[in-house]
Design a protein around this motif. Structure first.
Motif, short mmCIF file in Angstrom:
data_model
loop_
_atom_site.label_atom_id
_atom_site.label_comp_id
_atom_site.label_asym_id
_atom_site.label_seq_id
_atom_site.Cartn_x
_atom_site.Cartn_y
_atom_site.Cartn_z
N ARG A 109 -21.46 56.64 -3.95
CA ARG A 109 -22.30 56.92 -5.11
C ARG A 109 -23.16 58.15 -4.83
O ARG A 109 -24.38 58.05 -4.72
CB ARG A 109 -23.16 55.71 -5.44
N GLU A 110 -22.50 59.29 -4.68
CA GLU A 110 -23.19 60.55 -4.37
C GLU A 110 -24.02 60.42 -3.09
O GLU A 110 -25.13 60.92 -3.01
CB GLU A 110 -24.08 60.97 -5.54
N ARG A 151 -18.46 61.41 -6.60
CA ARG A 151 -18.32 59.96 -6.47
C ARG A 151 -16.88 59.62 -6.12
O ARG A 151 -15.96 60.39 -6.40
CB ARG A 151 -18.68 59.25 -7.78
N ALA A 200 -19.17 63.57 -10.45
CA ALA A 200 -19.93 62.46 -11.01
C ALA A 200 -20.03 62.52 -12.53
O ALA A 200 -20.07 61.48 -13.20
CB ALA A 200 -21.33 62.42 -10.38
N TYR A 201 -20.06 63.73 -13.09
CA TYR A 201 -20.20 63.82 -14.54
C TYR A 201 -18.99 63.26 -15.25
O TYR A 201 -19.07 62.83 -16.41
CB TYR A 201 -20.44 65.27 -14.97
N ARG A 202 -17.85 63.24 -14.55
CA ARG A 202 -16.62 62.73 -15.14
C ARG A 202 -16.32 61.31 -14.71
O ARG A 202 -15.73 60.53 -15.45
CB ARG A 202 -15.46 63.65 -14.76
N THR A 227 -17.94 58.01 -13.74
CA THR A 227 -19.03 57.04 -13.59
C THR A 227 -18.54 55.91 -12.68
O THR A 227 -17.33 55.75 -12.45
CB THR A 227 -19.42 56.46 -14.95
N VAL A 228 -19.46 55.11 -12.18
CA VAL A 228 -19.07 53.97 -11.36
C VAL A 228 -18.23 53.01 -12.19
O VAL A 228 -17.27 52.40 -11.68
CB VAL A 228 -20.32 53.25 -10.80
N GLU A 229 -18.54 52.90 -13.48
CA GLU A 229 -17.76 52.03 -14.36
C GLU A 229 -16.32 52.53 -14.49
O GLU A 229 -15.37 51.74 -14.47
CB GLU A 229 -18.41 51.97 -15.74
N ARG A 230 -16.17 53.85 -14.62
CA ARG A 230 -14.84 54.42 -14.72
C ARG A 230 -14.06 54.19 -13.42
O ARG A 230 -12.88 53.82 -13.44
CB ARG A 230 -14.94 55.92 -15.02
#
Length: 264
Positions: free
Chosen positions: A199-200, A207, A230-232, A234-237
């Motif tokens: 997470r960065e 990420r 990270a902009y593309r 997300t942790v959810e993705r």
């Protein structure tokens, strides 16, 4: 250089070959070419011995010396590294599975193995997106702030992990970089989930999600990861790919059992 690497260098500093390897490590891991006085200051060896060893390494093409008297890695190392990479059986076995994962996600896929307190990246399939990763095969990254590193640690026995973590010199790369306490806590979560996130923690804006790979006797421990900006991602993705990356890791391990047999 980390405390763990210094300890390893000191432990290996016995005999002619060991001393040569210590100097080679110092120069190849330096951020810029080193002068003789810089090498002498960290070598813990007599001046004459260091000069003689450096001369041998230059003669063998393992180091180069420029007109300013600065030492840097020699081209022969590139040849040796290229041959080692091309013939690495683990990488060759994993290759089609890495490509399949890259085709599925469209993002950059890495294969790494645990070596001491670092993760060494053996292979990489570049993402299909406009913004790509600048990671390099052969690079070493700290085990405590990378997805592959944390995934690999989750496979090791708890006592071994605690001993390894105790030897780490934690550098705070970002605001999200772990401490020893938080790392041990997350590893327990990774053991339950079967996958890890970065997470960065090593680099702001990057990420990844990773799954562990290991041999039965733990002689090989590493992992596979999907990484991107990270902009593309997300942790959810990234979580949407958890099952796929764990399945890829399992397929690689099955291929290892078939291809490498009882040697592993």
């Amino acid at each position: 250089m980390s405390a763990a690497k210094e300890s390893a260098s000191e432990a290996r500093d016995t005999g002619t070959l060991g001393k040569l390897m210590v100097l080679l490590d110092r120069v190849t891991h330096a951020d810029e070419p080193m002068r003789f006085t810089d090498i002498l200051a960290v070598a813990n060896q007599p001046r004459g011995t260091v000069h003689r060893q450096l001369s041998h390494l230059v003669e063998e093409g393992l180091l180069e010396i420029d007109t300013d008297g600065r030492y840097s890695p020699g081209l022969r190392l590139l040849d040796l590294a290229s041959r080692s990479w091309a013939r690495n059986e683990f990488r060759l076995i994993a290759e089609p599975h890495l490509k399949a994962l890259q085709d599925l996600t469209g993002e950059t896929v890495h294969l790494g193995v645990l070596r001491g307190t670092s993760i060494i990246y053996l292979d990489k399939f570049e993402g299909q997106q406009p913004v790509r990763m600048y990671s390099q095969i052969g690079n070493a990254s700290p085990v405590y702030c990378t997805g592959v590193g944390k995934a690999a640690l989750s496979i090791l026995p708890r006592e071994r992990v605690k001993a390894l973590v105790a030897d780490l010199a934690f550098h705070r790369f970002t605001a999200n970089t772990h401490t020893a306490e938080s790392l041990l806590a997350e590893i327990e979560e990774i053991r339950k989930q079967g996958h890890a996130f970065d997470r960065e923690e090593h680099e702001v804006g990057i990420r990844c999600i990773a799954a562990p790979i290991w041999s039965e006797n733990l002689s090989l421990v590493g992992g596979v990861s999907v990484t991107g900006p990270a902009y593309r991602l997300t942790v959810e993705r990234l979580s949407e790919w958890a099952a796929a990356i764990q399945e890829s890791a399992e397929r690689i391990m099955e291929a290892m059992r078939i291809g490498l047999g009882p040697r592993r």
